[in-house]
Design a protein around this motif. Structure first.
Motif, PDB file in Angstrom:
ATOM      1  N   CYS A 310       0.606  -1.252  -0.057  1.00  0.00           N
ATOM      2  CA  CYS A 310       0.584   0.073  -0.044  1.00  0.00           C
ATOM      3  C   CYS A 310       0.809   0.855   0.218  1.00  0.00           C
ATOM      4  CB  CYS A 310      -1.031   0.042   1.333  1.00  0.00           C
ATOM      5  SG  CYS A 310      -2.072   0.810   1.762  1.00  0.00           S
ATOM      6  N   LEU A 311       2.176   1.011   0.976  1.00  0.00           N
ATOM      7  CA  LEU A 311       2.681   2.431   0.700  1.00  0.00           C
ATOM      8  C   LEU A 311       3.959   2.291  -0.506  1.00  0.00           C
ATOM      9  CD1 LEU A 311       3.869   2.324   5.019  1.00  0.00           C
ATOM     10  CD2 LEU A 311       2.456   3.740   3.143  1.00  0.00           C
ATOM     11  N   PHE A 312       3.559   1.415  -1.152  1.00  0.00           N
ATOM     12  CA  PHE A 312       4.634   1.806  -2.729  1.00  0.00           C
ATOM     13  C   PHE A 312       3.915   2.585  -3.019  1.00  0.00           C
ATOM     14  CE2 PHE A 312       7.965  -2.161  -0.312  1.00  0.00           C
ATOM     15  CZ  PHE A 312       8.145  -1.278  -0.025  1.00  0.00           C
ATOM     16  N   GLY A 313       2.368   1.754  -3.586  1.00  0.00           N
ATOM     17  CA  GLY A 313       1.863   2.125  -4.051  1.00  0.00           C
ATOM     18  C   GLY A 313       0.959   3.874  -3.902  1.00  0.00           C
ATOM     19  N   CYS A 314       0.626   3.964  -2.907  1.00  0.00           N
ATOM     20  CA  CYS A 314       1.104   5.931  -2.748  1.00  0.00           C
ATOM     21  C   CYS A 314       1.777   6.511  -3.240  1.00  0.00           C
ATOM     22  CB  CYS A 314       1.233   5.892  -1.161  1.00  0.00           C
ATOM     23  SG  CYS A 314      -0.515   5.250  -0.324  1.00  0.00           S
ATOM     24  N   TRP A 315       3.646   6.589  -2.887  1.00  0.00           N
ATOM     25  CA  TRP A 315       4.453   6.608  -3.433  1.00  0.00           C
ATOM     26  C   TRP A 315       4.241   6.158  -5.190  1.00  0.00           C
ATOM     27  CZ3 TRP A 315       6.981  10.672  -1.905  1.00  0.00           C
ATOM     28  CH2 TRP A 315       7.671  10.709  -0.107  1.00  0.00           C
ATOM     29  N   LYS A 316       4.139   5.877  -5.623  1.00  0.00           N
ATOM     30  CA  LYS A 316       3.906   5.330  -7.568  1.00  0.00           C
ATOM     31  C   LYS A 316       2.627   6.247  -7.747  1.00  0.00           C
ATOM     32  CE  LYS A 316       2.729   2.081 -11.070  1.00  0.00           C
ATOM     33  NZ  LYS A 316       1.711   0.734 -11.376  1.00  0.00           N
ATOM     34  N   THR A 317       1.208   6.795  -6.982  1.00  0.00           N
ATOM     35  CA  THR A 317       0.777   7.239  -7.537  1.00  0.00           C
ATOM     36  C   THR A 317       0.826   8.623  -7.242  1.00  0.00           C
ATOM     37  OG1 THR A 317      -0.890   6.276  -6.790  1.00  0.00           O
ATOM     38  CG2 THR A 317      -1.964   8.279  -6.240  1.00  0.00           C
ATOM     39  N   LEU A 318       1.703   9.330  -6.535  1.00  0.00           N
ATOM     40  CA  LEU A 318       2.511  10.455  -6.266  1.00  0.00           C
ATOM     41  C   LEU A 318       3.481  10.693  -7.177  1.00  0.00           C
ATOM     42  CD1 LEU A 318       3.451  10.613  -2.113  1.00  0.00           C
ATOM     43  CD2 LEU A 318       2.124  12.248  -3.306  1.00  0.00           C
ATOM     44  N   PHE A 319       4.330  10.020  -7.793  1.00  0.00           N
ATOM     45  CA  PHE A 319       4.597   9.933  -9.522  1.00  0.00           C
ATOM     46  C   PHE A 319       3.947  10.581 -10.255  1.00  0.00           C
ATOM     47  CE2 PHE A 319       6.817   8.394 -12.681  1.00  0.00           C
ATOM     48  CZ  PHE A 319       7.585   9.163 -12.961  1.00  0.00           C
ATOM     49  N   GLU A 320       2.490   9.391 -10.864  1.00  0.00           N
ATOM     50  CA  GLU A 320       2.022  10.375 -11.784  1.00  0.00           C
ATOM     51  C   GLU A 320       1.073  10.844 -11.711  1.00  0.00           C
ATOM     52  OE1 GLU A 320       1.339   5.039 -12.528  1.00  0.00           O
ATOM     53  OE2 GLU A 320      -0.338   6.120 -11.346  1.00  0.00           O
ATOM     54  N   ILE A 321       1.054  10.594 -10.375  1.00  0.00           N
ATOM     55  CA  ILE A 321       0.126  13.009 -10.666  1.00  0.00           C
ATOM     56  C   ILE A 321       0.810  13.727 -10.620  1.00  0.00           C
ATOM     57  CG2 ILE A 321      -1.734  14.609  -8.585  1.00  0.00           C
ATOM     58  CD1 ILE A 321      -2.426  12.037  -7.713  1.00  0.00           C
ATOM     59  N   SER A 322       2.586  14.008  -9.933  1.00  0.00           N
ATOM     60  CA  SER A 322       3.381  14.784 -10.076  1.00  0.00           C
ATOM     61  C   SER A 322       3.377  14.700 -11.800  1.00  0.00           C
ATOM     62  CB  SER A 322       4.479  14.205  -9.366  1.00  0.00           C
ATOM     63  OG  SER A 322       5.496  15.671  -9.734  1.00  0.00           O
ATOM     64  N   ASN A 323       3.978  13.845 -11.848  1.00  0.00           N
ATOM     65  CA  ASN A 323       4.725  14.013 -13.558  1.00  0.00           C
ATOM     66  C   ASN A 323       3.186  14.482 -14.567  1.00  0.00           C
ATOM     67  OD1 ASN A 323       6.660  13.256 -15.170  1.00  0.00           O
ATOM     68  ND2 ASN A 323       5.276  11.223 -16.029  1.00  0.00           N
ATOM     69  N   ILE A 324       2.233  14.300 -14.144  1.00  0.00           N
ATOM     70  CA  ILE A 324       0.824  14.472 -14.817  1.00  0.00           C
ATOM     71  C   ILE A 324       0.558  16.437 -14.935  1.00  0.00           C
ATOM     72  CG2 ILE A 324      -1.280  15.424 -15.341  1.00  0.00           C
ATOM     73  CD1 ILE A 324      -1.993  11.950 -14.503  1.00  0.00           C
ATOM     74  N   GLN A 325       1.355  16.623 -13.845  1.00  0.00           N
ATOM     75  CA  GLN A 325       1.618  18.358 -13.310  1.00  0.00           C
ATOM     76  C   GLN A 325       2.086  19.173 -13.950  1.00  0.00           C
ATOM     77  OE1 GLN A 325      -1.527  18.883 -12.312  1.00  0.00           O
ATOM     78  NE2 GLN A 325      -1.202  19.615  -9.643  1.00  0.00           N
ATOM     79  N   LYS A 326       2.962  18.172 -13.757  1.00  0.00           N
ATOM     80  CA  LYS A 326       4.800  18.657 -14.876  1.00  0.00           C
ATOM     81  C   LYS A 326       4.330  18.911 -16.510  1.00  0.00           C
ATOM     82  CE  LYS A 326       9.940  17.063 -15.637  1.00  0.00           C
ATOM     83  NZ  LYS A 326      11.027  16.332 -15.801  1.00  0.00           N
ATOM     84  N   SER A 327       3.483  17.756 -16.591  1.00  0.00           N
ATOM     85  CA  SER A 327       3.444  18.102 -17.779  1.00  0.00           C
ATOM     86  C   SER A 327       2.435  19.143 -18.614  1.00  0.00           C
ATOM     87  CB  SER A 327       2.681  16.828 -18.561  1.00  0.00           C
ATOM     88  OG  SER A 327       1.606  16.658 -17.747  1.00  0.00           O
ATOM     89  N   ARG A 328       1.838  19.990 -17.167  1.00  0.00           N
ATOM     90  CA  ARG A 328       0.687  20.838 -17.574  1.00  0.00           C
ATOM     91  C   ARG A 328       1.715  21.942 -16.975  1.00  0.00           C
ATOM     92  NH1 ARG A 328      -3.820  18.717 -13.846  1.00  0.00           N
ATOM     93  NH2 ARG A 328      -5.818  21.103 -14.792  1.00  0.00           N
ATOM     94  N   GLY A 329       2.665  22.526 -17.281  1.00  0.00           N
ATOM     95  CA  GLY A 329       3.821  23.103 -16.425  1.00  0.00           C
ATOM     96  C   GLY A 329       3.710  23.575 -14.870  1.00  0.00           C
ATOM     97  N   ILE A 330       2.620  23.138 -14.036  1.00  0.00           N
ATOM     98  CA  ILE A 330       2.807  23.048 -12.738  1.00  0.00           C
ATOM     99  C   ILE A 330       4.099  22.222 -11.525  1.00  0.00           C
ATOM    100  CG2 ILE A 330       1.907  22.405 -10.375  1.00  0.00           C
ATOM    101  CD1 ILE A 330      -0.753  22.625 -11.906  1.00  0.00           C
TER     102      ILE A 330
END
Length: 367
Positions: A310-330
């Motif tokens: 579960c904890l590893f999955g949380c960090w994967k989710t954080l990375f995925e959201i962060s990557n999407i945000q980065k692609s949006r210029g955030i």
């Protein structure tokens, strides 16, 4: 080693803390998680890559985020009435005046506007206790109506910025710190029989020693702690079987009214689960951002492999959201900014008066 010595060792706080995963020191719990977090940080080329996950909050609500600001993003009908008392001017008079004008009555909850893990959260029964609390804690404080709903849980919600629908990934139920009397034993004796409660005796000796000598009637249920925090004796229970489409839809609707918030745990008080799922008779006490955890993992019945999955999955989710945000210029904050925020938060925590009860002589009763 004699049986007596073995029994003594088993009763020590150190043994209890290391025997039960839920009480391991935080550094030990997260030791296997650190390489995973560093892996994603390397891929993102930002140490604090997760800081852009909830961009409306300072550092994504990882360090130093204002609880009041977070609450202000949640639809008003779902939160308790809350007052922010700034650490300026005649704050005590201001607090009393605002409290009277608000209609919030005693007992009430006070907590730091910036804090975590139940730090300085108190149930205040009267004006005298409020004055003692404010006098001893010269920081921004929240005064919040005390929600009397019987049950509490932590609901962990995530949504990717590229998607309209999110999902509940964890439900953690909370069993409050209650003692059942036998008509003969003191509260202290009853607490000593339960390992997790034994860890709380020292805290009660410091803040409410008289309760330890009380003898509850047979089958009397005595709530020793009204704050549903793990560090104060609350038991967390895996409630993931309660995840449903209806619950997802409810929090999709709530989250749709919270711009730029994609990840975190809602701490919720409710009476009946059926009513909560219908969207009635519940209040969100607070929402925790990227530093929050799915609390169901602290259920002893959850296998350790599932806790870390579960904890590893949380960090994967954080990375995925962060990557999407980065692609949006955030973009995530840079290391110098992150370091400055960390030091500011560290100094803030150091400045908090953890011994204020001893200085004021305040000893709160159990409601």
């Amino acid at each position: 080693m004699s049986k007596t010595l073995i029994d003594y060792f088993k009763n020590t706080k150190t043994f209890i803390r290391y025997r039960y995963w839920e009480y391991w020191p935080i550094w030990l719990v997260y030791l296997p998680v650190i390489p995973v977090a560093l892996f994603y940080a390397f891929r993102m080329r930002r140490f604090f890559f997760f800081s852009n996950v909830n961009p409306i909050f300072k550092t994504g609500a990882f360090l130093g985020a204002s609880k009041f600001k977070i609450l202000s993003q949640i639809p008003e009908q779902y939160i308790p009435q809350t007052i922010l008392i700034r650490n300026t001017g005649d704050r005590i008079r201001s607090a009393i005046d605002q409290l009277r004008n608000s209609g919030i009555s005693y007992p009430l909850i006070v907590k730091p506007d910036v804090g975590e893990r139940g730090l300085l959260v108190e149930l205040i029964n009267n004006e005298s206790e409020l004055v003692d609390y404010l006098s001893a804690n010269e920081i921004d404080i929240l005064i919040q109506e005390y929600i009397t709903h019987k049950n509490e849980c932590g609901i962990f919600y995530v949504r990717k910025p590229s998607e309209k629908k999110g999902k509940i990934v964890s439900v953690g139920l909370k069993a409050f710190f209650n003692i059942i009397g036998d008509g003969q034993s003191t509260v202290r004796q009853l607490m000593e029989r339960i390992p997790r409660y034994r860890l709380q005796i020292e805290r009660f000796e410091e803040r409410n020693k008289s309760i330890l000598d009380q003898i509850p009637e047979e089958d009397e249920v005595l709530q020793l702690e009204p704050i549903g925090n793990h560090s104060r004796g609350t038991t967390f229970i895996d409630g993931n079987h309660l995840i449903s489409k209806e619950l997802d839809d409810l929090f999709d609707n709530i989250n749709a009214q919270m711009p730029d918030v994609y990840y975190g745990r809602f701490d919720v008080k409710y009476n009946k689960w059926e009513d909560l799922v219908k969207g009635v008779e519940f209040k969100i006490l607070e929402m925790n951002g990227v530093a929050s955890e799915p609390i169901h993992i602290y259920d002893q019945a959850v296998p350790i492999r599932d806790k870390y999955k579960c904890l590893f999955g949380c960090w994967k989710t954080l990375f995925e959201i962060s990557n999407i945000q980065k692609s949006r210029g955030i973009l995530p904050i840079k290391l110098p900014v992150a370091f400055r925020e960390f030091m500011n938060y560290k100094n803030y925590i150091k400045s908090i008066n953890l011994n204020w009860r001893n200085e004021t002589g305040t000893s709160f009763g159990i409601s």
